[in-house]
Design a protein around this motif. Structure first.
Motif, PDB file in Angstrom:
ATOM      1  N   LEU A   1      34.542 -13.801  73.725  1.00  0.00           N
ATOM      2  CA  LEU A   1      35.924 -14.178  73.436  1.00  0.00           C
ATOM      3  C   LEU A   1      36.597 -13.051  72.677  1.00  0.00           C
ATOM      4  O   LEU A   1      36.042 -12.513  71.713  1.00  0.00           O
ATOM      5  CB  LEU A   1      35.949 -15.471  72.613  1.00  0.00           C
ATOM      6  N   PHE A   2      37.788 -12.687  73.127  1.00  0.00           N
ATOM      7  CA  PHE A   2      38.540 -11.589  72.516  1.00  0.00           C
ATOM      8  C   PHE A   2      39.947 -12.078  72.171  1.00  0.00           C
ATOM      9  O   PHE A   2      40.536 -12.895  72.879  1.00  0.00           O
ATOM     10  CB  PHE A   2      38.649 -10.409  73.486  1.00  0.00           C
ATOM     11  N   ALA A   3      40.489 -11.560  71.071  1.00  0.00           N
ATOM     12  CA  ALA A   3      41.845 -11.910  70.644  1.00  0.00           C
ATOM     13  C   ALA A   3      42.601 -10.642  70.291  1.00  0.00           C
ATOM     14  O   ALA A   3      42.064  -9.752  69.614  1.00  0.00           O
ATOM     15  CB  ALA A   3      41.797 -12.860  69.445  1.00  0.00           C
ATOM     16  N   VAL A   4      43.834 -10.565  70.750  1.00  0.00           N
ATOM     17  CA  VAL A   4      44.676  -9.387  70.516  1.00  0.00           C
ATOM     18  C   VAL A   4      45.470  -9.600  69.231  1.00  0.00           C
ATOM     19  O   VAL A   4      46.216 -10.577  69.115  1.00  0.00           O
ATOM     20  CB  VAL A   4      45.633  -9.158  71.701  1.00  0.00           C
ATOM     21  N   PRO A   5      45.340  -8.718  68.249  1.00  0.00           N
ATOM     22  CA  PRO A   5      46.062  -8.900  66.985  1.00  0.00           C
ATOM     23  C   PRO A   5      47.539  -8.528  67.106  1.00  0.00           C
ATOM     24  O   PRO A   5      47.937  -7.759  67.978  1.00  0.00           O
ATOM     25  CB  PRO A   5      45.333  -7.932  66.037  1.00  0.00           C
ATOM     26  N   GLY A   6      48.350  -9.093  66.219  1.00  0.00           N
ATOM     27  CA  GLY A   6      49.766  -8.743  66.151  1.00  0.00           C
ATOM     28  C   GLY A   6      50.135  -8.458  64.709  1.00  0.00           C
ATOM     29  O   GLY A   6      49.273  -8.228  63.866  1.00  0.00           O
TER      30      GLY A   6
ATOM     31  N   ASP B   1      42.570  -2.429  72.172  1.00  0.00           N
ATOM     32  CA  ASP B   1      42.631  -1.489  73.289  1.00  0.00           C
ATOM     33  C   ASP B   1      41.814  -2.054  74.446  1.00  0.00           C
ATOM     34  O   ASP B   1      40.685  -2.530  74.231  1.00  0.00           O
ATOM     35  CB  ASP B   1      42.054  -0.134  72.860  1.00  0.00           C
ATOM     36  N   PRO B   2      42.343  -2.059  75.671  1.00  0.00           N
ATOM     37  CA  PRO B   2      41.611  -2.621  76.812  1.00  0.00           C
ATOM     38  C   PRO B   2      40.215  -2.033  76.991  1.00  0.00           C
ATOM     39  O   PRO B   2      39.299  -2.720  77.446  1.00  0.00           O
ATOM     40  CB  PRO B   2      42.507  -2.271  78.004  1.00  0.00           C
ATOM     41  N   ARG B   3      40.040  -0.772  76.604  1.00  0.00           N
ATOM     42  CA  ARG B   3      38.745  -0.125  76.778  1.00  0.00           C
ATOM     43  C   ARG B   3      37.651  -0.819  75.952  1.00  0.00           C
ATOM     44  O   ARG B   3      36.476  -0.817  76.335  1.00  0.00           O
ATOM     45  CB  ARG B   3      38.859   1.364  76.361  1.00  0.00           C
ATOM     46  N   GLN B   4      38.046  -1.433  74.841  1.00  0.00           N
ATOM     47  CA  GLN B   4      37.074  -2.137  73.998  1.00  0.00           C
ATOM     48  C   GLN B   4      36.438  -3.296  74.748  1.00  0.00           C
ATOM     49  O   GLN B   4      35.246  -3.587  74.579  1.00  0.00           O
ATOM     50  CB  GLN B   4      37.767  -2.643  72.726  1.00  0.00           C
ATOM     51  N   LEU B   5      37.220  -3.975  75.582  1.00  0.00           N
ATOM     52  CA  LEU B   5      36.690  -5.080  76.387  1.00  0.00           C
ATOM     53  C   LEU B   5      35.664  -4.562  77.391  1.00  0.00           C
ATOM     54  O   LEU B   5      34.582  -5.125  77.543  1.00  0.00           O
ATOM     55  CB  LEU B   5      37.836  -5.779  77.119  1.00  0.00           C
ATOM     56  N   ILE B   6      36.002  -3.484  78.066  1.00  0.00           N
ATOM     57  CA  ILE B   6      35.117  -2.902  79.081  1.00  0.00           C
ATOM     58  C   ILE B   6      33.796  -2.460  78.452  1.00  0.00           C
ATOM     59  O   ILE B   6      32.719  -2.714  78.992  1.00  0.00           O
ATOM     60  CB  ILE B   6      35.829  -1.717  79.776  1.00  0.00           C
ATOM     61  N   GLU B   7      33.890  -1.835  77.294  1.00  0.00           N
ATOM     62  CA  GLU B   7      32.671  -1.376  76.609  1.00  0.00           C
ATOM     63  C   GLU B   7      31.840  -2.553  76.108  1.00  0.00           C
ATOM     64  O   GLU B   7      30.611  -2.538  76.193  1.00  0.00           O
ATOM     65  CB  GLU B   7      33.061  -0.452  75.444  1.00  0.00           C
ATOM     66  N   ALA B   8      32.513  -3.595  75.578  1.00  0.00           N
ATOM     67  CA  ALA B   8      31.797  -4.748  75.042  1.00  0.00           C
ATOM     68  C   ALA B   8      31.036  -5.500  76.136  1.00  0.00           C
ATOM     69  O   ALA B   8      29.959  -6.054  75.889  1.00  0.00           O
ATOM     70  CB  ALA B   8      32.771  -5.691  74.336  1.00  0.00           C
ATOM     71  N   LEU B   9      31.582  -5.504  77.348  1.00  0.00           N
ATOM     72  CA  LEU B   9      30.943  -6.200  78.462  1.00  0.00           C
ATOM     73  C   LEU B   9      29.931  -5.332  79.193  1.00  0.00           C
ATOM     74  O   LEU B   9      29.255  -5.794  80.111  1.00  0.00           O
ATOM     75  CB  LEU B   9      32.010  -6.702  79.448  1.00  0.00           C
ATOM     76  N   GLY B  10      29.848  -4.069  78.801  1.00  0.00           N
ATOM     77  CA  GLY B  10      28.880  -3.175  79.413  1.00  0.00           C
ATOM     78  C   GLY B  10      29.252  -2.739  80.818  1.00  0.00           C
ATOM     79  O   GLY B  10      28.386  -2.389  81.625  1.00  0.00           O
ATOM     80  N   TRP B  11      30.549  -2.766  81.118  1.00  0.00           N
ATOM     81  CA  TRP B  11      31.007  -2.312  82.430  1.00  0.00           C
ATOM     82  C   TRP B  11      31.249  -0.805  82.369  1.00  0.00           C
ATOM     83  O   TRP B  11      31.981  -0.317  81.511  1.00  0.00           O
ATOM     84  CB  TRP B  11      32.312  -2.989  82.828  1.00  0.00           C
ATOM     85  N   GLU B  12      30.670  -0.090  83.267  1.00  0.00           N
ATOM     86  CA  GLU B  12      30.860   1.353  83.309  1.00  0.00           C
ATOM     87  C   GLU B  12      31.308   1.737  84.712  1.00  0.00           C
ATOM     88  O   GLU B  12      30.730   1.288  85.703  1.00  0.00           O
ATOM     89  CB  GLU B  12      29.558   2.095  82.970  1.00  0.00           C
ATOM     90  N   LYS B  13      32.316   2.593  84.772  1.00  0.00           N
ATOM     91  CA  LYS B  13      32.836   3.014  86.079  1.00  0.00           C
ATOM     92  C   LYS B  13      31.805   3.825  86.848  1.00  0.00           C
ATOM     93  O   LYS B  13      31.656   3.718  88.055  1.00  0.00           O
ATOM     94  CB  LYS B  13      34.119   3.826  85.892  1.00  0.00           C
ATOM     95  N   THR B  14      31.078   4.682  86.125  1.00  0.00           N
ATOM     96  CA  THR B  14      30.045   5.497  86.770  1.00  0.00           C
ATOM     97  C   THR B  14      28.715   5.183  86.104  1.00  0.00           C
ATOM     98  O   THR B  14      28.615   5.141  84.878  1.00  0.00           O
ATOM     99  CB  THR B  14      30.343   7.002  86.613  1.00  0.00           C
ATOM    100  N   PRO B  15      27.662   4.948  86.887  1.00  0.00           N
ATOM    101  CA  PRO B  15      26.359   4.627  86.298  1.00  0.00           C
ATOM    102  C   PRO B  15      25.785   5.811  85.544  1.00  0.00           C
ATOM    103  O   PRO B  15      26.137   6.970  85.814  1.00  0.00           O
ATOM    104  CB  PRO B  15      25.498   4.290  87.517  1.00  0.00           C
ATOM    105  N   LEU B  16      24.928   5.530  84.585  1.00  0.00           N
ATOM    106  CA  LEU B  16      24.272   6.592  83.842  1.00  0.00           C
ATOM    107  C   LEU B  16      23.372   7.399  84.766  1.00  0.00           C
ATOM    108  O   LEU B  16      22.737   6.850  85.673  1.00  0.00           O
ATOM    109  CB  LEU B  16      23.448   5.993  82.695  1.00  0.00           C
ATOM    110  N   LYS B  17      23.328   8.681  84.548  1.00  0.00           N
ATOM    111  CA  LYS B  17      22.463   9.530  85.363  1.00  0.00           C
ATOM    112  C   LYS B  17      21.006   9.211  85.077  1.00  0.00           C
ATOM    113  O   LYS B  17      20.638   8.914  83.943  1.00  0.00           O
ATOM    114  CB  LYS B  17      22.737  11.007  85.056  1.00  0.00           C
ATOM    115  N   ALA B  18      20.222   9.275  86.128  1.00  0.00           N
ATOM    116  CA  ALA B  18      18.789   9.014  85.969  1.00  0.00           C
ATOM    117  C   ALA B  18      18.152  10.107  85.133  1.00  0.00           C
ATOM    118  O   ALA B  18      18.496  11.292  85.243  1.00  0.00           O
ATOM    119  CB  ALA B  18      18.123   8.935  87.337  1.00  0.00           C
TER     120      ALA B  18
END
Length: 312
Positions: A252-257, A281-298
């Motif tokens: 659960l995320f909440a945007v402050p004002g 910042d929207p990027r905080q949601l992506i990082e918190a959920l562990g979504w990455e645009k490019t997978p980590l290199k092996a």
């Protein structure tokens, strides 16, 4: 008796409730199997009680009503998703009050999909609208289904921004599929059916009441892997959705004002109570959920042995 009939009859039995429906289906394997069981089998289910067992015994009394409702579903070309199947939204299946059958119209599949719910006040500020649009745009590379409640304000902004960015969006309704509320969102609802879907667990012609909205909100909270509250007062539908998401153990995320902004009071309360993570910042949601645009290199395995000459 087919699967749809069994689910609708089971849900229509007085005093049954969603929790007991899920419990019975989980115990017997399917809604149809519940009615194939004996009275003694029902009594063996913990927490069911003699009164409900007696009501189950009279299930035939509800059949005629169910048949007319199924005719209405067919008339409005409503499709169904059943609890326990792979097409049913998986996060929702973990909720104890999940509906046995979900009704939907549109073109959307929930199987193996990321799903984010975005909710907020009906009277949003320009700042709230801007953050909502930036959030949805930031999610585009990860192709989630954006879920909300088709209401005025933040809800409809989330739906329309998703459509503008080519994302699928799901609108959870507090009524049957034969109507759209509010009526001035009819055109958006039609667009959602081409790139997403309208979702409800209300049968056609269900009376339209205020208490329908908390029931609708449990779908918004339960279907999603995470819920974002963009703007909200300390009371209202968005806070109800947030409390449900917290109860379900979802992110659960909440945007402050601004501290003085009443439309952010609910968000601040969620953060202070440590129910929600602060999202600036929207990027905080992506990082918190562990979504990455490019997978980590092996990783590259280093050589275990070195080639040494005789002198070395």
């Amino acid at each position: 008796m087919n699967r749809l009939e069994a689910c609708l009859i089971l849900q229509s039995i007085p005093g049954m409730g969603m929790h007991r429906c899920v419990k019975l289906v989980s115990h017997f394997g399917s809604a149809k199997a519940v009615f194939e069981a004996s009275h003694k089998d029902w009594e063996a289910v913990e927490g069911l009680g003699q009164q409900l067992c007696n009501s189950l015994k009279k299930w035939q009394l509800h059949r005629s009503k169910i048949e007319s409702q199924i005719e209405l579903l067919q008339k409005h070309k409503v499709q169904t998703l059943f609890f326990g199947t792979t097409d049913y939204p998986k996060p929702l299946s973990f909720c104890s009050d999940a509906p046995l059958v979900l009704f939907y119209r549109g073109n959307v599949t929930f199987k193996k999909r990321k799903l984010i719910s975005i909710v907020g006040t009906r009277r949003n500020t320009p700042q709230g609208k801007d953050f909502c649009k930036r959030l949805v745009k930031a999610l585009k590379p990860f192709n989630p289904i954006v879920c909300s409640g088709l209401a005025k304000g933040i809800d409809i902004i989330a739906h329309r921004t998703a459509l503008e960015n080519g994302l699928e969006t799901a609108a959870c309704l507090a009524h049957g599929m034969e109507r759209i509320y509010p009526t001035n969102h009819m055109q958006t609802a039609k667009l959602i059916c081409t790139k997403g879907g309208l979702v409800s667990d209300f049968l056609p012609n269900t009376p339209f009441r205020r208490e329908n909205f908390p029931r609708r909100n449990r779908l918004i909270a339960g279907m999603a892997h995470a819920t974002v509250v963009v703007e909200s007062g300390v009371a209202g539908g968005s806070m109800n959705t947030a409390d449900l998401a917290h109860r379900y153990g979802r992110e659960l995320f909440a945007v402050p004002g601004r501290p003085t902004d009443k439309k952010s009071g609910g968000c601040h309360q969620l953060i202070v109570q440590q129910k929600a993570q602060l999202l600036s910042d929207p990027r905080q949601l992506i990082e918190a959920l562990g979504w990455e645009k490019t997978p980590l290199k092996a990783g590259v395995q280093k050589a275990l042995f070195q080639s040494l000459n005789e002198q070395e």
